[in-house]
Design an enzyme around this catalytic site. Structure first.
Site, PDB file in Angstrom:
ATOM      1  N   SER A 470       0.551  -1.198  -0.162  1.00 10.27           N
ATOM      2  CA  SER A 470       0.065   0.025   0.005  1.00 10.27           C
ATOM      3  C   SER A 470       0.890   1.330   0.081  1.00 10.27           C
ATOM      4  CB  SER A 470      -0.900  -0.069   1.109  1.00 10.27           C
ATOM      5  OG  SER A 470      -1.846   0.860   1.154  1.00 10.27           O
ATOM      6  N   ASP A 481      10.344   5.687  -9.809  1.00 10.81           N
ATOM      7  CA  ASP A 481      10.065   6.147 -10.986  1.00 10.81           C
ATOM      8  C   ASP A 481      10.733   7.507 -11.352  1.00 10.81           C
ATOM      9  OD1 ASP A 481       8.127   4.295 -11.785  1.00 10.81           O
ATOM     10  OD2 ASP A 481       6.313   5.337 -10.829  1.00 10.81           O
ATOM     11  N   LYS A 495      -0.791  -4.096  -3.120  1.00  3.79           N
ATOM     12  CA  LYS A 495      -1.897  -3.195  -2.669  1.00  3.79           C
ATOM     13  C   LYS A 495      -2.210  -2.223  -3.291  1.00  3.79           C
ATOM     14  CE  LYS A 495      -4.997  -1.685   0.868  1.00  3.79           C
ATOM     15  NZ  LYS A 495      -4.964  -0.626   0.467  1.00  3.79           N
TER      16      LYS A 495
END
Length: 712
Positions: A470, A481, A495
């Site tokens: 999560s 990224d 999740k």
């Protein structure tokens, strides 16, 4: 930009006027638990919210009813140790009825199934108590099958009795291997079984509702959850890492509510009158309040009485450790305070690595969760507790200590506040989008770090495992990224859904509350606190990385991979039947600050070469193989000599391997019976993560890449 206070998750209905249809009216027996009117309201309200607002837009029909039924049955008797096959056969009539029950708020069928379970449970424990008068032969070559989840439900009472007789024999054999005094062993087991009966008899209708609600919500998706008032309080304590009370953890032992730990600096600690294993036998509110005897109480009910608002007084009647019930108790008066749970907060350490004669210092920050004291934050408390605030302070100290790199350890971090995931990312990037959130109407909101300050500009890595989920995946995905740091470890949980916390007291209409209050006034059994209907964490959105991909199902893939200690085929979002699928949306506009692609092949080779020569890596692989072997076992021998030989061999193997692991880490081996020092660190993977970052630093790489703007 306005930030929605989503919680990312170890993440006014009318009263029912008639019962849902069922083929057989459930039989009522003395001692059965019964639903109340408030629970009917809660059930209908939760069902209404799920049907209208859950991201999956699941319709309550016969198909989902069967899923709920199977989950409910499994939650009660997953191992097929309690229900007879005839019980389960009689329950089948409810498979396609539960959806109608839920819509109408009828819990009669749900409670009937639970009451049969409770009846069987008590019968089997009482049967086990009766078996303690028998003499068992531990020389026979028998086996006890303890893992029965893939086996059919037991058909006859005689077979069930035989199964439980073997279980008693196994329990006795375990005690016998530790002590030859069979009289004492039987007395120990007698107390254990009697305690199980006692706990069973303390079950309340709130427990039944919670179990069924878990089955209902998890049939919709794995992260929509209902919490009854007590569980909601625990959830919010976990999220805020703080509570208001006396600063002690409690447990139930032999009918007594017992002190098991004391928070340093809390009211209990500062009183110098309360110690570990003291028993609380009475509680009173305020200076003049009368004591309520709590001997035999469930621990959660006792906790509700002992906790309270900051600045209020609670008096405890304490029976000190070692004193008998006939001894005079002492009275302790405490003023409740706000307790910060430091042991469950972010922590740091510094590890030193020698690289070609140069000393490299790596700061390691362990983050157990993305916590936020939302109430204090909302109230404007400048000292509110949060992950980001704690980590920022830690980074400041690490900079003063002159560390060369930072490893963020997010292993076992199951998530928490989405706001904290965004803000924590902001400590390592200048500004820009961190996560994209798509709601049920397919509207995408981009949550950004708008603070241009950076708390740490140097080399960093993020250590993850299968239970990093999560908010952990938002943070590690954004760091990856942006090219801000390396991700090290195993594939994360996957999740990628967002839950909003709904206080049911805020959505249940005043007219319903008034009606429930009137029912109580008329003398009907109280239905619970009129201001506490519980909490629903409802999946209402899905989050995506700034690069466009969801972490749902796939999680975050590390740049440098470690062996999976946690089995990937048993744990993770992709093992959940009701989980949402993976998908992608358009990527955000963001500026990459680094790129590890050129150095990763060399870093991986250096890591692989170390592992090929590392004894600890070999031992880790052996541990994983041993776990898989044990996990596949479903039975155990009841022959004393054979079991002792197995246990002795396993113990000797574990002892030898742990000593070999210690020697490989430069620590002295332990002698037989010697305990490992508490502060000793044998975390081989954490050490290796620091070494990988050290390799990167030693190669002269310090994020010198030219920033590259990435656009859709």
């Amino acid at each position: 930009m306005f930030k929605k206070l989503y919680i990312v998750l170890i993440l006014g209905a009318a009263m029912a006027c008639k019962a849902a249809p069922s083929k057989t009216t459930p039989q009522v027996n003395p001692g059965d638990l019964h639903p109340d009117e408030q629970q009917s309201v809660v059930l209908k309200q939760v069902a209404d919210l799920i049907s209208k607002y859950n991201y999956k837009k699941v319709e309550l029909n016969d198909s989902i009813s069967k899923v709920i039924y199977n989950r409910y049955l499994k939650s009660l008797d997953e191992n097929h140790n309690y229900f007879l096959a005839s019980d389960v056969k009689s329950f089948e009539q409810y498979q396609t009825v539960l959806d109608d029950d839920i819509k109408s708020g009828n819990l009669d069928n749900v409670f009937y199934i639970f009451n049969v379970y409770k009846k069987r449970y008590n019968e089997h424990i009482k049967y086990s108590l009766a078996q303690l008068s028998k003499t068992y032969d531990f020389t026979k070559n028998e086996e006890f099958t303890y893992d029965r989840d893939s086996l059919p439900f037991i058909a006859s009472q005689a077979e069930m009795d035989a199964q439980w007789s073997q279980r008693v024999k196994y329990d006795l054999l375990n005690l016998k291997l530790a002590s030859a005094d069979m009289t004492k062993n039987k007395e120990t087991l007698k107390k254990r079984y009697e305690n199980l009966l006692s706990q069973s008899n303390k079950l309340a209708n709130t427990d039944v509702l919670q179990v069924f609600m878990d089955a209902l919500t998890n049939a919709i998706d794995p992260h929509t959850n209902y919490f009854n008032p007590a569980n909601a309080a625990e959830f919010n304590i976990d999220m805020s890492r703080s509570l208001e009370g006396i600063g002690a953890s409690l447990a139930s032992e032999n009918e007594y509510v017992t002190i098991k730990s004391i928070v340093p600096g809390g009211p209990a600690d500062k009183s110098h009158l309360i110690n570990i294993d003291d028993r609380i036998i009475g509680v009173a509110q305020g200076k003049a309040g009368e004591f309520t005897d709590i001997v035999g109480w469930r621990v959660d009910n006792a906790i509700t009485m002992i906790r309270g608002s900051k600045g209020t007084i609670v008096k405890l009647k304490i029976l000190p450790k070692g004193k008998n019930a006939s001894d005079k108790p002492k009275i302790v008066e405490l003023v409740r305070e706000k307790i910060i749970l430091q042991d469950q907060s972010a922590k740091k350490e510094i590890r030193t690595y020698n690289e070609n004669g140069k000393v490299v210092k790596i700061g390691i920050i362990y983050v157990p969760a993305f916590y936020l004291d939302f109430n204090a934050y909302k109230a404007g408390d400048p000292n509110y507790k949060s992950t980001t605030r704690d980590v920022k302070l830690i980074l400041d100290t690490l900079k003063r200590d002159g560390v060369d790199g930072v490893v963020m350890d997010l292993r076992q971090n199951g998530g928490g506040s989405l706001v904290e995931a965004v803000d924590l990312t902001g400590l390592f990037i200048k500004n820009g989008p961190v996560v994209q959130v798509r709601d049920t109407r397919n509207r995408v909101e981009v949550d950004e770090d708008e603070d241009p300050t950076i708390s740490w500009t140097g080399p960093m890595a993020v250590l993850v495992d299968r239970f990093s989920a999560s908010a952990s995946e938002i943070f590690s995905g954004a760091i990856q990224d942006y090219g801000r740091g390396m991700i090290i470890g195993t594939q994360t949980y996957g999740k990628g859904t967002v839950q909003s916390v709904i206080d049911l007291d805020q959505v249940i209409s005043p007219s319903i509350k008034e009606m429930l209050a009137n029912i109580t006034k008329k003398g009907t059994k109280p239905v619970g606190s009129m201001s506490k209907f519980g909490q629903l964490n409802l999946t209402m959105a899905k989050f995506y990385r700034v690069s466009g991909g969801s972490t749902q199902h796939k999680g975050v893939t590390p740049d440098v991979t470690f062996p999976a200690i946690i089995p990937l085929d048993k744990y993770g979002e992709d093992t959940e039947p009701s989980a949402l699928p993976y998908d992608m949306i358009k990527q955000s506009t963001y500026t990459k600050v680094g790129d590890f692609s050129a150095v990763l092949p060399q870093l991986r080779k250096m890591h692989d070469d170390r592992m090929a020569a590392s004894p600890n890596y070999k031992y880790l692989q052996e541990d994983i193989a041993d776990f898989k072997k044990r996990d596949a076992e479903k039975s155990v021998t009841l022959n004393e000599e054979q079991l002792k030989q197995q246990r002795d061999a396993d113990e000797a193997k574990t002892f030898e391997r742990n000593n070999l692991r210690r020697v490989a880490l430069g620590l002295p081996p332990l002698k037989k019976g010697e305990t490992r020092p508490k502060k000793e660190d044998l975390d081989f993977l954490k050490i290796e993560a620091g070494q990988i970052l050290t390799d990167y630093i030693s190669m002269g790489n310090k994020l010198t890449a030219t920033p590259v703007k990435t656009t859709p």
